[in-house]
Design an enzyme around this catalytic site. Structure first.
Site, PDB file in Angstrom:
ATOM      1  N   ASP A  94       2.687  -3.119   4.284  1.00  0.00           N
ATOM      2  CA  ASP A  94       2.665  -1.713   3.882  1.00  0.00           C
ATOM      3  C   ASP A  94       3.942  -1.421   3.106  1.00  0.00           C
ATOM      4  O   ASP A  94       4.913  -2.183   3.175  1.00  0.00           O
ATOM      5  CB  ASP A  94       2.548  -0.805   5.111  1.00  0.00           C
ATOM      6  CG  ASP A  94       1.949   0.563   4.786  1.00  0.00           C
ATOM      7  OD1 ASP A  94       1.723   0.863   3.594  1.00  0.00           O
ATOM      8  OD2 ASP A  94       1.702   1.336   5.736  1.00  0.00           O
ATOM      9  N   ASP A  95       3.941  -0.308   2.378  1.00  0.00           N
ATOM     10  CA  ASP A  95       5.128   0.056   1.615  1.00  0.00           C
ATOM     11  C   ASP A  95       6.230   0.598   2.512  1.00  0.00           C
ATOM     12  O   ASP A  95       7.413   0.333   2.297  1.00  0.00           O
ATOM     13  CB  ASP A  95       4.796   1.061   0.506  1.00  0.00           C
ATOM     14  CG  ASP A  95       4.125   2.341   1.004  1.00  0.00           C
ATOM     15  OD1 ASP A  95       3.719   2.403   2.189  1.00  0.00           O
ATOM     16  OD2 ASP A  95       3.989   3.287   0.206  1.00  0.00           O
ATOM     17  N   ASP A  98       7.224   5.124   8.512  1.00  0.00           N
ATOM     18  CA  ASP A  98       7.948   6.392   8.583  1.00  0.00           C
ATOM     19  C   ASP A  98       8.051   6.845  10.042  1.00  0.00           C
ATOM     20  O   ASP A  98       8.937   6.414  10.767  1.00  0.00           O
ATOM     21  CB  ASP A  98       7.230   7.422   7.709  1.00  0.00           C
ATOM     22  CG  ASP A  98       8.006   8.716   7.520  1.00  0.00           C
ATOM     23  OD1 ASP A  98       8.865   9.050   8.364  1.00  0.00           O
ATOM     24  OD2 ASP A  98       7.759   9.424   6.538  1.00  0.00           O
TER      25      ASP A  98
END
Length: 160
Positions: A94-95, A98
């Site tokens: 994933d980027d 969070d």
């Protein structure tokens, strides 16, 4: 009471490519991996770069949605990755991690997969196995697909 200031962190295509390649370097000794699960949408580009660098051709997707613009809402699973053996031998890319809500869902789907992200924030960092760059929780990352060339305000001008 003052409202918390959100820092912005713009990422160029070149920087994303460079840090995704750095992620591949970190993963090199941990493989080989059977395949990659790219987390849509943000993980598609880093997953493609990691797949190229590690010569992985088998790519699956997990499609989740938690952001609506810059607002985080409820997590919606649009498509699960269908992997045998709880994801053992697979790499999730994933980027960003969070708050960790997406990561928790992915861990539940594939508890034995190796989870890697390019960027990590403190709240989600314990949920990933490998990442490249940590940013503060109050930082909003602007990925290249979110931006258009435009004039910007110097940091000093943002203090009000």
């Amino acid at each position: 009471m003052a409202e918390a200031q959100v820092k912005s962190f713009p990422v160029s295509w070149e920087e994303l490519h460079r840090t995704s390649k750095a992620l591949a370097w970190r993963l090199l000794e941990l493989g080989p991996f059977e395949g990659i699960v790219a987390v849509t949408r943000g993980g598609l580009v880093p997953a493609a770069i990691v797949a190229r660098e590690l010569e992985i051709r088998l790519i699956e997707t997990a499609c989740l949605s938690s952001y609506h613009g810059q607002e985080q809402g409820g997590l919606t699973v649009l498509k699960e990755a269908t992997l045998a053996d709880k994801g053992k031998g697979w790499l999730i890319v994933d980027d960003l991690v969070d708050t960790g809500e997406t990561a928790k869902s992915l861990r539940a789907m594939m508890p034995d997969a190796h989870f890697a992200t390019v960027y990590a924030k403190p709240a989600g960092r314990p949920l990933v196995d490998t990442f490249v760059t940590e940013v503060s929780q109050d930082t909003w990352i602007f990925f290249p697909w979110d931006m258009e060339p435009q004039p910007s305000t110097p940091i000093i001008g943002l203090r009000g």
